[in-house]
Design a protein around this motif. Structure first.
Motif, PDB file in Angstrom:
ATOM      1  N   ALA A  82      12.332  -8.849   0.594  1.00 29.80           N
ATOM      2  CA  ALA A  82      11.886  -8.950   1.986  1.00 29.80           C
ATOM      3  C   ALA A  82      12.110  -7.648   2.739  1.00 29.80           C
ATOM      4  O   ALA A  82      11.257  -7.220   3.533  1.00 29.80           O
ATOM      5  CB  ALA A  82      12.605 -10.103   2.682  1.00 29.80           C
ATOM      6  N   THR A 128      12.188 -21.140  -7.293  1.00 26.94           N
ATOM      7  CA  THR A 128      10.878 -20.679  -7.737  1.00 26.94           C
ATOM      8  C   THR A 128      10.345 -19.637  -6.778  1.00 26.94           C
ATOM      9  O   THR A 128      10.442 -19.793  -5.559  1.00 26.94           O
ATOM     10  CB  THR A 128       9.881 -21.861  -7.803  1.00 26.94           C
ATOM     11  OG1 THR A 128      10.435 -22.888  -8.617  1.00 26.94           O
ATOM     12  CG2 THR A 128       8.549 -21.420  -8.383  1.00 26.94           C
ATOM     13  N   MET A 129       9.798 -18.571  -7.328  1.00 27.11           N
ATOM     14  CA  MET A 129       9.110 -17.561  -6.542  1.00 27.11           C
ATOM     15  C   MET A 129       7.637 -17.678  -6.894  1.00 27.11           C
ATOM     16  O   MET A 129       7.266 -17.555  -8.060  1.00 27.11           O
ATOM     17  CB  MET A 129       9.647 -16.160  -6.882  1.00 27.11           C
ATOM     18  CG  MET A 129       9.035 -15.067  -6.047  1.00 27.11           C
ATOM     19  SD  MET A 129       9.837 -13.454  -6.286  1.00 27.11           S
ATOM     20  CE  MET A 129       9.166 -12.982  -7.877  1.00 27.11           C
ATOM     21  N   TYR A 130       6.818 -17.989  -5.889  1.00 26.53           N
ATOM     22  CA  TYR A 130       5.367 -18.073  -6.087  1.00 26.53           C
ATOM     23  C   TYR A 130       4.786 -16.735  -5.668  1.00 26.53           C
ATOM     24  O   TYR A 130       4.950 -16.301  -4.534  1.00 26.53           O
ATOM     25  CB  TYR A 130       4.759 -19.195  -5.237  1.00 26.53           C
ATOM     26  CG  TYR A 130       5.205 -20.555  -5.690  1.00 26.53           C
ATOM     27  CD1 TYR A 130       4.545 -21.212  -6.716  1.00 26.53           C
ATOM     28  CD2 TYR A 130       6.293 -21.178  -5.092  1.00 26.53           C
ATOM     29  CE1 TYR A 130       4.957 -22.463  -7.142  1.00 26.53           C
ATOM     30  CE2 TYR A 130       6.708 -22.431  -5.513  1.00 26.53           C
ATOM     31  CZ  TYR A 130       6.043 -23.063  -6.534  1.00 26.53           C
ATOM     32  OH  TYR A 130       6.457 -24.301  -6.945  1.00 26.53           O
ATOM     33  N   TYR A 131       4.105 -16.096  -6.584  1.00 25.96           N
ATOM     34  CA  TYR A 131       3.597 -14.757  -6.343  1.00 25.96           C
ATOM     35  C   TYR A 131       2.088 -14.730  -6.523  1.00 25.96           C
ATOM     36  O   TYR A 131       1.593 -15.051  -7.594  1.00 25.96           O
ATOM     37  CB  TYR A 131       4.273 -13.769  -7.295  1.00 25.96           C
ATOM     38  CG  TYR A 131       3.862 -12.348  -7.043  1.00 25.96           C
ATOM     39  CD1 TYR A 131       4.230 -11.714  -5.877  1.00 25.96           C
ATOM     40  CD2 TYR A 131       3.095 -11.663  -7.956  1.00 25.96           C
ATOM     41  CE1 TYR A 131       3.839 -10.414  -5.625  1.00 25.96           C
ATOM     42  CE2 TYR A 131       2.706 -10.368  -7.718  1.00 25.96           C
ATOM     43  CZ  TYR A 131       3.078  -9.741  -6.546  1.00 25.96           C
ATOM     44  OH  TYR A 131       2.676  -8.465  -6.304  1.00 25.96           O
ATOM     45  N   LYS A 156      15.544 -12.210  -2.811  1.00 21.72           N
ATOM     46  CA  LYS A 156      14.805 -12.422  -1.563  1.00 21.72           C
ATOM     47  C   LYS A 156      15.202 -11.394  -0.504  1.00 21.72           C
ATOM     48  O   LYS A 156      14.343 -10.837   0.180  1.00 21.72           O
ATOM     49  CB  LYS A 156      15.046 -13.833  -1.036  1.00 21.72           C
ATOM     50  CG  LYS A 156      14.247 -14.143   0.216  1.00 21.72           C
ATOM     51  CD  LYS A 156      14.642 -15.475   0.800  1.00 21.72           C
ATOM     52  CE  LYS A 156      15.720 -15.221   1.809  1.00 21.72           C
ATOM     53  NZ  LYS A 156      16.053 -16.326   2.667  1.00 21.72           N
ATOM     54  N   PRO A 213       0.456 -12.582  -1.383  1.00 25.82           N
ATOM     55  CA  PRO A 213       1.264 -13.717  -0.920  1.00 25.82           C
ATOM     56  C   PRO A 213       2.502 -13.933  -1.797  1.00 25.82           C
ATOM     57  O   PRO A 213       2.436 -13.825  -3.018  1.00 25.82           O
ATOM     58  CB  PRO A 213       0.312 -14.911  -1.036  1.00 25.82           C
ATOM     59  CG  PRO A 213      -1.045 -14.322  -1.065  1.00 25.82           C
ATOM     60  CD  PRO A 213      -0.916 -12.967  -1.696  1.00 25.82           C
ATOM     61  N   LEU A 214       3.606 -14.260  -1.141  1.00 31.34           N
ATOM     62  CA  LEU A 214       4.880 -14.452  -1.822  1.00 31.34           C
ATOM     63  C   LEU A 214       5.639 -15.559  -1.103  1.00 31.34           C
ATOM     64  O   LEU A 214       5.716 -15.569   0.124  1.00 31.34           O
ATOM     65  CB  LEU A 214       5.674 -13.145  -1.782  1.00 31.34           C
ATOM     66  CG  LEU A 214       7.065 -13.124  -2.375  1.00 31.34           C
ATOM     67  CD1 LEU A 214       7.020 -13.367  -3.874  1.00 31.34           C
ATOM     68  CD2 LEU A 214       7.716 -11.778  -2.096  1.00 31.34           C
ATOM     69  N   ARG A 215       6.185 -16.494  -1.880  1.00 32.76           N
ATOM     70  CA  ARG A 215       6.959 -17.587  -1.286  1.00 32.76           C
ATOM     71  C   ARG A 215       8.158 -17.876  -2.174  1.00 32.76           C
ATOM     72  O   ARG A 215       8.051 -17.910  -3.399  1.00 32.76           O
ATOM     73  CB  ARG A 215       6.078 -18.839  -1.168  1.00 32.76           C
ATOM     74  CG  ARG A 215       6.787 -20.009  -0.515  1.00 32.76           C
ATOM     75  CD  ARG A 215       5.818 -21.129  -0.172  1.00 32.76           C
ATOM     76  NE  ARG A 215       5.080 -21.628  -1.305  1.00 32.76           N
ATOM     77  CZ  ARG A 215       5.236 -22.849  -1.820  1.00 32.76           C
ATOM     78  NH1 ARG A 215       6.103 -23.686  -1.307  1.00 32.76           N
ATOM     79  NH2 ARG A 215       4.504 -23.224  -2.843  1.00 32.76           N
ATOM     80  N   PHE A 216       9.301 -18.094  -1.536  1.00 31.85           N
ATOM     81  CA  PHE A 216      10.535 -18.431  -2.233  1.00 31.85           C
ATOM     82  C   PHE A 216      10.861 -19.893  -1.967  1.00 31.85           C
ATOM     83  O   PHE A 216      10.876 -20.323  -0.813  1.00 31.85           O
ATOM     84  CB  PHE A 216      11.701 -17.576  -1.725  1.00 31.85           C
ATOM     85  CG  PHE A 216      11.492 -16.098  -1.889  1.00 31.85           C
ATOM     86  CD1 PHE A 216      11.855 -15.459  -3.062  1.00 31.85           C
ATOM     87  CD2 PHE A 216      10.938 -15.333  -0.865  1.00 31.85           C
ATOM     88  CE1 PHE A 216      11.667 -14.091  -3.215  1.00 31.85           C
ATOM     89  CE2 PHE A 216      10.753 -13.979  -1.006  1.00 31.85           C
ATOM     90  CZ  PHE A 216      11.109 -13.353  -2.186  1.00 31.85           C
ATOM     91  N   VAL A 217      11.135 -20.664  -3.019  1.00 28.22           N
ATOM     92  CA  VAL A 217      11.511 -22.065  -2.881  1.00 28.22           C
ATOM     93  C   VAL A 217      12.834 -22.254  -3.622  1.00 28.22           C
ATOM     94  O   VAL A 217      12.939 -21.916  -4.806  1.00 28.22           O
ATOM     95  CB  VAL A 217      10.434 -23.004  -3.475  1.00 28.22           C
ATOM     96  CG1 VAL A 217      10.873 -24.458  -3.369  1.00 28.22           C
ATOM     97  CG2 VAL A 217       9.102 -22.779  -2.773  1.00 28.22           C
ATOM     98  N   PRO A 270      -0.213 -20.315  -5.651  1.00 25.47           N
ATOM     99  CA  PRO A 270       0.585 -21.396  -6.239  1.00 25.47           C
ATOM    100  C   PRO A 270       0.534 -21.454  -7.769  1.00 25.47           C
ATOM    101  O   PRO A 270       1.380 -22.052  -8.394  1.00 25.47           O
ATOM    102  CB  PRO A 270      -0.024 -22.662  -5.633  1.00 25.47           C
ATOM    103  CG  PRO A 270      -1.401 -22.270  -5.232  1.00 25.47           C
ATOM    104  CD  PRO A 270      -1.348 -20.803  -4.891  1.00 25.47           C
TER     105      PRO A 270
END
Length: 115
Positions: free
Chosen positions: A28, A3-6, A24, A61-65, A9
């Motif tokens: 990045a 999941t990529m949270y952009y 990623k 904000p960006l997060r990779f899970v 959440p």
């Protein structure tokens, strides 16, 4: 399925782990350089026909899970292709890896996720 949270959440974009690992690296690298660009993908077959695009910017904000605890082996060719597309006016178009036959699966929920 990773999941990529952009942007927070509530915006979860589900992408197959191997494709997300390659994305990623490219994302990045571009954001580290302060570059903005778009990321586009075709909707999966089980969703209404079409495509989506998001604008990626270093201030959002960006997060990779990832579902898998171990990172996959990366393909230099796929990273190169994604990076080249990121440098075009159309931005990154998420496509399947050359050796894969199946399209990359991307799932974006139609309703915002609850926190």
């Amino acid at each position: 399925m990773g999941t990529m949270y952009y942007g927070g959440p509530g915006t979860a974009i589900h992408i197959e782990d191997r494709a997300l690992a390659h994305l990623k690296i490219v994302i990045a690298t571009k954001l580290r350089r302060g570059e903005s660009f778009t990321l586009s993908w075709r909707h999966p077959e089980d969703e209404p026909r079409g495509r989506s695009t998001i604008w990626l910017h270093p201030s959002i904000p960006l997060r990779f899970v990832f579902d898998e605890p171990e990172p996959p082996e990366l393909s230099r060719e796929w990273i190169h292709d994604l990076a080249n597309s990121a440098n075009t006016s159309g931005g990154i178009m998420l496509v399947a890896e050359h050796m894969d036959i199946a399209p990359v699966e991307v799932v974006v929920p139609t309703a915002p996720l609850e926190e």
